[in-house]
Structure formats: C-alpha cells, structure tokens
Design an enzyme around this catalytic site. Structure first.
Site, PDB file in Angstrom:
ATOM      1  CD  GLU A  60      -1.786  -2.400   1.493  1.00 16.51           C
ATOM      2  OE1 GLU A  60      -0.623  -2.628   1.886  1.00 16.51           O
ATOM      3  OE2 GLU A  60      -2.665  -3.271   1.430  1.00 16.51           O
ATOM      4  CG  HIS A 129      -9.565  -7.201   7.394  1.00 22.56           C
ATOM      5  ND1 HIS A 129      -8.728  -7.823   8.298  1.00 22.56           N
ATOM      6  CD2 HIS A 129      -8.871  -7.115   6.224  1.00 22.56           C
ATOM      7  CE1 HIS A 129      -7.582  -8.123   7.694  1.00 22.56           C
ATOM      8  NE2 HIS A 129      -7.634  -7.699   6.441  1.00 22.56           N
TER       9      HIS A 129
END
Lengths: 331, 331
Positions: A60, A129
């Site tokens: 990322e 998450h």
C-alpha cells in the site's frame, strides 16, 4: 428510473470518467482481473487495459506514493485501498504529502487524486478489517471526505471527486455494495458539501452518514408510528460539511442525534454535535446525542459485533427519551 | 495550670490555617510533643504538637475551620476533672473559627439585610398592611439567583417572554424544564396590584427642576425598585408611549449607563391623560402610572408565574415609596 447496485454505480462512474479523460487511471490490489474482492471494478480492465487498470503487489505505501506522484505530474489516479483499515499504511503519503502539496508548493502543484476505500462492521471480518476510519482523515486539512449512502450518491460523488483538483477520500460501506437504488442513466454530479434532507420532520433531527443514513431512516419510520416527527439528514460529505443545512434543521427541531459508524470517541459524531452545540445552542431543547460505534476493537463474534454499531431501535430509543424531555446521558 | 493551644505560625506570610483533622478528642490524655491536630497552610499539611502534658478540652474550632494565627483553639488542663464536657452544652464556635457554612451565611447576610430593611422603612405608601413574613420570604429566596435546570432553548425563550423559570419550578414543573413546559407559565392570566400615592413631594420636585421629566423619573424609580428587589447590575426598562412607540432605557436610575439587559419591566405613563390605569395582557411586568388630582395611582400588572406575588408586592411598594419620597431615591 432504473435501479442498479452500489458497486455497479461506482463502476459506472469510474468507467465514464476514464472514457472521458485519458489521464484517469485505476490502481490497487486485485483491481484488474479479480475486480476487487467486492467485484466493484469488474470489467474495467477489459475495456481500458492493464496500462490504466493496474494491479499492484501487496504494498500500500508503495502504490499510494506512486499515485501521489502521478497526480502531482498531471495524471488523475483513482487509488483502490482494499480495506479502510489499511489507511494506517498510507498515512504519510496521504496526510503528509497529498494533503499538503498544493499548500506547500504555493499553489504550483495539485494532487487530483481519489482514494476509494471502505468502512463498516458486521461483515464478520474481525478487528483489522471492520473499522470505519473516516474521522482519521477528516481531521487533516487538505483532504476532502465523501461518504456515499446509496448507489445514487456513490456515482454522483465519485464523478465529482474524480474531477476535483484536490485529494478526495471516498468511504464506501462494504455491506452496501449489493444494495440497489434508482440511478439516472444520464450523467449527473453531486457537489461535495451538499447535504441531503431525506425526510422532513419537526421534533428531532437525525443526522446519519453512509449506512447510518438507512439506520436513521428506519428509526424515523419507527418514531413516525408513535407520532414523533423526525427529520433525516445525510451530510454526504463530512469534509466539506454542509453545516448550514444541519444547523437550519436543528434550529427547527431543537433536538439532534448524530449517528455514524466510526468510533464514538473523538469521532465524526463528536465534531458534528459540537458544531450544533456551539452554533445553535440557544435553540436546543435537549443535549445533542452522539451515537457512534462502541469504543472497542470490532469483535469477530457475530453476536458481539452486532452490538457495537448503532441500530434503528437504539436511535429511536434515544430519540424517544429526548423528545419526552428525559435527560439522556445525564451526569 | 491550663495551657492554651494556639494556631501556630507555620510560614512567613501565613495569616491563618485550616484545621484538617483533630488527632485527639476532648478529654484525651496527651503528652507534650504528641501531635494533636493537623493543619493545612497554603504550602503544606503539618501536624501540630502539644506543648504541655494533660487533658485536651475546650476545642472551639472544628475540622475545616480556617483559624487566624495566634487564636486559641483548645486548652490543655492538668486533671481530667477540669475537662469541659461538651455534651452538657452545645459548643459555640467563636467568630474566628468560622467554618465554610458560617462564611456563606455571613456573605449572604449583607444582601438580605438591606433588601429586608428597605421595604420595611419605606412602606409609608398606600399598600397595607405589610406582612413581615412576605418580606422575609421574598429576600431569602430571590428567584433570579436560583439555578434552575432548563434547556438552552427554554432559558432563551423564558428570558424573551419574561417567564421566571424559578417560579415555574415552584409551580411544580419538574426539571429540567423544556420548551413545552413554558406553556404552563402562560396560564392564569395577569394579576395586578394598585397603589395610591401622595404626590406632593414629587410635584414640588418636578416644578423646581429645569426639565421636569416626570416619565424619566418614574423609569428611574422603577429601575431602582427592581434593583432593590433583585440585586442585579443592569436593569432595562421599556418605555411604552401612548402613541404606540417603545423606547428601551438601560439603568435609568444610574444615568442610563451600562449594558442593556433583558427588559425587566414596561412602563406606561398615563399622567397626561384622564385615564387612571392600564393592565397589560402580555406576559411581562407592566407598571402603569396615572394621576388622581395631585396624587398618583400606580398599577403593576404581572403574571404570577413570572413574577411571584411576594416579589410584586415588594416591588410596587418600593417604587411607591420612591415616588412619595423622591429625594431619598435621588440622593
């Protein structure tokens, strides 16, 4: 009017803008062949090729930095961050670089970048998450934050964000991707900073972001059956925030509950509630109530996870109390 | 021989110290050098030791008392027989040993005393008979000083409409008071009180003064009366003319200086007409002045929920006293 799903709406917005402007490209993990885990970008690589729909390694910070650089030099990247929880990995690229470059270059550089990511619990994805971290980026000057609450908003806000010359972060609720809504076939845009009044009411204002808009609408239904008239407002973007519309509504109803799926402490609800309290204090007939996610890491256990987010029943219960003049959260 | 226990000097600039705890009780046998009580100065908490052997008695400053340095706070006697048995008589605390409660009482006394005295000494006007109980009740609980739990909106509206929230509470409205509760203040209509006052002194004064503004003088008397009852810094009087216009006068009894406050009362001067009184149907407090030959007729109309009867009687009485004896007010 036709009905399409939230993910189709996002897909359409990206496709339309990529067709219109060849500077627009999409980058992220699994955005090409896999079409993301939520199948939002399916079909785009077939139309635009792997030069403009770019699969990245699981890195990322790397692809976020790449996109910021691309945006500074004329491209209009759409970064796909698979989970909102991964924002922690791109904080420097987003908050120290993208958010500040226009300002620190004296206006010479722009970062026309869209970071689309998600929020929302109750998908049994556990604590890493399931977070709703929009307050984290809303805190940073230089970033705009959009929170579409239906397919209609998803498309209109995405198109506006792609054309905006500043970094915009879009949080999509991962539980809403399959929800359908009426979306016009003709092109339309939703300006950033324009709240939507979904239901008129006189007794209380319910302000709900993203999926909490539905929670507020359901609560308003429940309250309506009991003769309590609730106004429902969806801010649609929290930066910029359509303060005027919210304040106007609270001046009318004298009471407000702010509902958002981020953690309640130091969160979006706190910011909106504070602005109401500061700016229309003398119109308030009850304390402004914040309802955010419980301040715990989101549990994996389904039974526990469901307890951490605001529900229509919970919102209605608080609304009943403050309309009845009972002190809620009294010291 | 008995030995006095005095408040010691514990620091250079220390005038007094607070007794935190008595480590010994009256009647306890003590030895010289043994700690007998603990005091707190602005710097530290210190144990104070006995300077003689014997029995502790005559403790005249309790825990929490702030005692000037050098004051006697107890005595050490040689034999148990000399110990003063406090169970026989209630221990009277000397003034120097005033505890927190005593402080509060002495602070409120000066405020109460003049307010109580004024109506009593000036009650030569026509309201009679005067019940001293009314005066006491009125001064012991001035409603403006009471803190009433109410919503910001309810407070604002109450202030705009001249509704006394303390009176609402006294009427049985439960706290916190909300906007809907204010409706209860509207019930019951207006009450009125009338006073006939000898006008000789005022007429002489008006004849001798250069401008002879009678209405301005009435406004000053009304403001002065209000101030005497409520002890407030700023008093605004609304002057309602017979032609329908209105003027706001702030602190007319103090040359019109100071910040405008919420209108305390409305003055209607009918002295230039043949009319003898006016009772306002509005919720506020209205004072009407009229002539009866050389004398004056005052009518005070008010809603008992916003101005309790006891306050209204004291108010009109003190205004009447000022008109009857204007020199006293002007000096």
């Amino acid at each position: 009017m036709r009905s399409i799903t939230f993910s189709q709406a996002v897909n359409e917005a990206i496709a339309e803008e990529m067709r219109r402007d060849e500077c627009v490209f999409l980058i992220g993990e699994d955005v090409a062949e896999a079409g993301t885990p939520f199948k939002v970008t399916s079909g785009l690589v077939e139309e635009f090729g792997t030069d403009r729909v770019i699969d990245t390694p699981i890195a990322e910070p790397g692809f976020m930095g790449l996109a910021v650089g691309a945006a500074m030099t004329g491209a209009r990247p759409i970064v796909d961050l698979m989970f909102g929880d991964f924002l922690f990995l791109v904080m420097d690229q987003l908050c120290n670089q993208a958010a500040k470059t226009h300002y620190m270059s004296g206006g010479k550089l722009q970062v026309p970048l869209v970071l689309r990511t998600n929020l929302g619990a109750t998908r049994r994805s556990a604590a890493q998450h399931s977070q709703s971290l929009h307050a984290l980026v809303a805190h940073i000057p230089g970033l705009k934050v959009a929170m579409p609450s239906s397919a209609y908003e998803a498309k209109g806000l995405m198109k506006t964000a792609i054309r905006d010359d500043n970094p915009v972060v879009i949080f999509e609720d991962k539980l809403m991707y399959q929800d359908k809504a009426q979306v016009p076939e003709e092109e339309y845009f939703i300006p950033l900073g324009e709240a939507n009044i979904l239901r008129d009411g006189t007794d209380i204002t319910l302000i709900g972001t993203s999926s909490m808009r539905q929670v507020c609408e359901s609560a308003a239904e429940l309250l309506g059956e009991e003769g309590i008239s609730a106004e429902v407002i969806d801010p649609r973007t929290i930066v910029p925030l359509d303060e005027a519309k919210i304040l106007e509504s609270v001046k009318k109803t004298s009471r407000a509950i702010v509902v958002d799926e981020g953690h309640q402490n130091f969160g979006t609800t706190a910011e909106i509630a504070a602005r109401i309290s500061e700016k229309v204090f003398y119109h308030l007939d009850a304390p402004v109530i914040r309802m955010g996610a419980m301040d715990v890491p989101v549990p994996f256990s389904p039974a526990l996870e469901d307890l951490t987010v605001p529900t229509p029943e919970g919102v209605a219960e608080n609304a009943r109390k403050i309309v009845a003049g009972e002190l809620v959260h009294a010291l | 021989m008995p030995s006095e226990v005095k408040m010691p000097q514990l620091g250079m600039n220390q005038d007094s110290a607070v007794i935190v705890t008595w480590l010994k009780a009256s009647g306890d046998k003590i030895k010289s050098g043994e700690p007998i009580f603990e005091v707190e100065t602005d710097k530290a908490t210190v144990e104070v030791e006995a300077t003689a052997d014997g029995y502790l008695t005559d403790i005249c400053a309790g825990e929490g008392a702030d005692v000037p340095v050098g004051n006697v706070i107890a005595t050490i006697v040689e034999t148990k027989a000399e110990v003063f048995d406090s169970a026989d008589e209630p221990a009277a605390l000397p003034e120097s040993a005033s505890g927190p409660e005593v402080d509060i009482a002495s602070e409120t006394n000066p405020k109460q005393a003049p307010a109580a005295a004024k109506p009593a000494t000036k009650s030569k006007a026509s309201i009679s008979p005067r019940d001293p109980a009314i005066a006491n009740q009125q001064v012991s609980r001035p409603s403006t000083a009471e803190k009433v739990l109410a919503s910001p909106k309810a407070k604002r509206l109450a202030s705009e409409r001249g509704i006394n929230l303390g009176a609402l509470r006294a009427q049985g409205v439960t706290e916190p008071i909300h906007t809907a509760d204010l409706a209860r203040a509207g019930t019951g209509g207006q009450s009125s009180l009338t006073a006939h006052i000898e006008g000789y002194a005022l007429n002489v004064l008006l004849d001798r003064s250069e401008d002879g503004n009678r209405t301005a003088l009435f406004a000053a008397f009304a403001a002065g009366g209000w101030r005497a009852i409520y002890n407030c810094d700023h008093v605004t009087v609304a002057l309602r003319e017979v032609d329908g216009t209105s003027t706001l006068l702030t602190n007319p009894d103090r040359g019109g200086n100071g910040k405008p406050a919420t209108t305390a009362l409305t003055l209607v001067d009918l002295c230039d007409t043949r009319l003898s009184g006016f009772v306002s149907a509005s919720g506020g407090v209205t004072l009407c002045t009229a002539r009866n030959g050389e004398n004056y007729v005052l009518t005070l109309s008010f809603s008992e929920s916003s101005l309790p009867m006891v306050h209204a009687v004291a108010l009109l009485d003190t205004i009447a006293a000022r008109i009857r004896d204007p020199i006293r007010q002007l000096l």
